[in-house]
Design a protein around this motif. Structure first.
Motif, PDB file in Angstrom:
ATOM      1  N   UNK A  26       7.974  -3.317  -4.450  1.00  0.00           N
ATOM      2  CA  UNK A  26       7.344  -3.338  -3.130  1.00  0.00           C
ATOM      3  C   UNK A  26       7.420  -1.993  -2.424  1.00  0.00           C
ATOM      4  N   UNK A  27       8.240  -1.070  -2.929  1.00  0.00           N
ATOM      5  CA  UNK A  27       8.359   0.238  -2.286  1.00  0.00           C
ATOM      6  C   UNK A  27       7.618   1.347  -3.028  1.00  0.00           C
ATOM      7  N   UNK A  28       6.965   1.031  -4.133  1.00  0.00           N
ATOM      8  CA  UNK A  28       6.283   2.062  -4.921  1.00  0.00           C
ATOM      9  C   UNK A  28       5.175   2.753  -4.129  1.00  0.00           C
ATOM     10  N   UNK A  29       4.355   1.975  -3.456  1.00  0.00           N
ATOM     11  CA  UNK A  29       3.248   2.546  -2.677  1.00  0.00           C
ATOM     12  C   UNK A  29       3.795   3.432  -1.561  1.00  0.00           C
ATOM     13  N   UNK A  30       4.863   2.990  -0.915  1.00  0.00           N
ATOM     14  CA  UNK A  30       5.439   3.755   0.188  1.00  0.00           C
ATOM     15  C   UNK A  30       6.073   5.049  -0.310  1.00  0.00           C
ATOM     16  N   UNK A  31       6.712   5.005  -1.469  1.00  0.00           N
ATOM     17  CA  UNK A  31       7.287   6.220  -2.053  1.00  0.00           C
ATOM     18  C   UNK A  31       6.180   7.211  -2.402  1.00  0.00           C
ATOM     19  N   UNK A  32       5.104   6.689  -2.981  1.00  0.00           N
ATOM     20  CA  UNK A  32       3.972   7.545  -3.335  1.00  0.00           C
ATOM     21  C   UNK A  32       3.310   8.123  -2.090  1.00  0.00           C
ATOM     22  N   UNK A  33       3.213   7.328  -1.062  1.00  0.00           N
ATOM     23  CA  UNK A  33       2.653   7.803   0.205  1.00  0.00           C
ATOM     24  C   UNK A  33       3.526   8.906   0.812  1.00  0.00           C
ATOM     25  N   UNK A  34       4.821   8.766   0.662  1.00  0.00           N
ATOM     26  CA  UNK A  34       5.743   9.784   1.151  1.00  0.00           C
ATOM     27  C   UNK A  34       5.510  11.114   0.428  1.00  0.00           C
ATOM     28  N   UNK A  35       5.446  11.073  -0.888  1.00  0.00           N
ATOM     29  CA  UNK A  35       5.220  12.297  -1.663  1.00  0.00           C
ATOM     30  C   UNK A  35       3.860  12.914  -1.415  1.00  0.00           C
TER      31      UNK A  35
END
Length: 152
Positions: A26-35
């Protein structure tokens, strides 16, 4: 247009790097958005500043978003820190420094190593400053709750 394309590529790269680091699904999209956000800020700031200040601004974005998403999704901030900083890590400068040392080009190696240390320091400074701000905010919230309870 090129900045948007590179940010999209950063999004995809960070997404798969987060998978490699076994981040929660559930945090993959948010991690990618951060990068991707960090890379966008880095490229945008790179048009006005040099490498170290650009990295500092982008690292502040990574740190802020990491803390925000950690609180929003109730996950550790490192889930977003580690993949989010991947586009900013000075791997090329370290590689070129070692390559120059091996080839005996010491002045060039020293210049590359200095740049890598300065970029790494900018990343560390951004993490420290944003973490201090979030810690201060948390302390202020606790203090205000204690004061309210003492008034009752």
């Amino acid at each position: 247009m090129m900045i948007v394309m590179q940010s999209l590529m950063a999004f995809i790269s960070v997404y798969f790097f987060a998978i490699l680091l076994e981040a929660p699904k559930r945090s993959l999209i948010y991690a990618a958005l951060t990068g991707a956000s960090a890379w966008f800020v880095y490229l945008l700031a790179g048009q006005f500043y040099e490498k170290v200040p650009s990295t500092l601004l982008a690292a502040v974005v990574v740190s802020f978003l990491s803390h925000y998403f950690a609180r929003y999704l109730k996950t550790p901030a490192t889930v977003y820190f580690l993949p989010g900083f991947i586009p900013l890590v000075p791997g090329e400068a370290v590689y070129r420094a070692v390559f120059s040392f091996i080839n005996g080009d010491y002045p060039h190696a020293e210049m590359q190593l200095t740049e890598a240390v300065m970029v790494s320091g900018a990343i560390a400074l951004a993490i420290f400053v944003v973490d201090a701000i979030f810690s201060l905010q948390a302390r202020l919230i606790v203090i205000s709750k204690v004061k309210r309870q003492n008034k009752l």
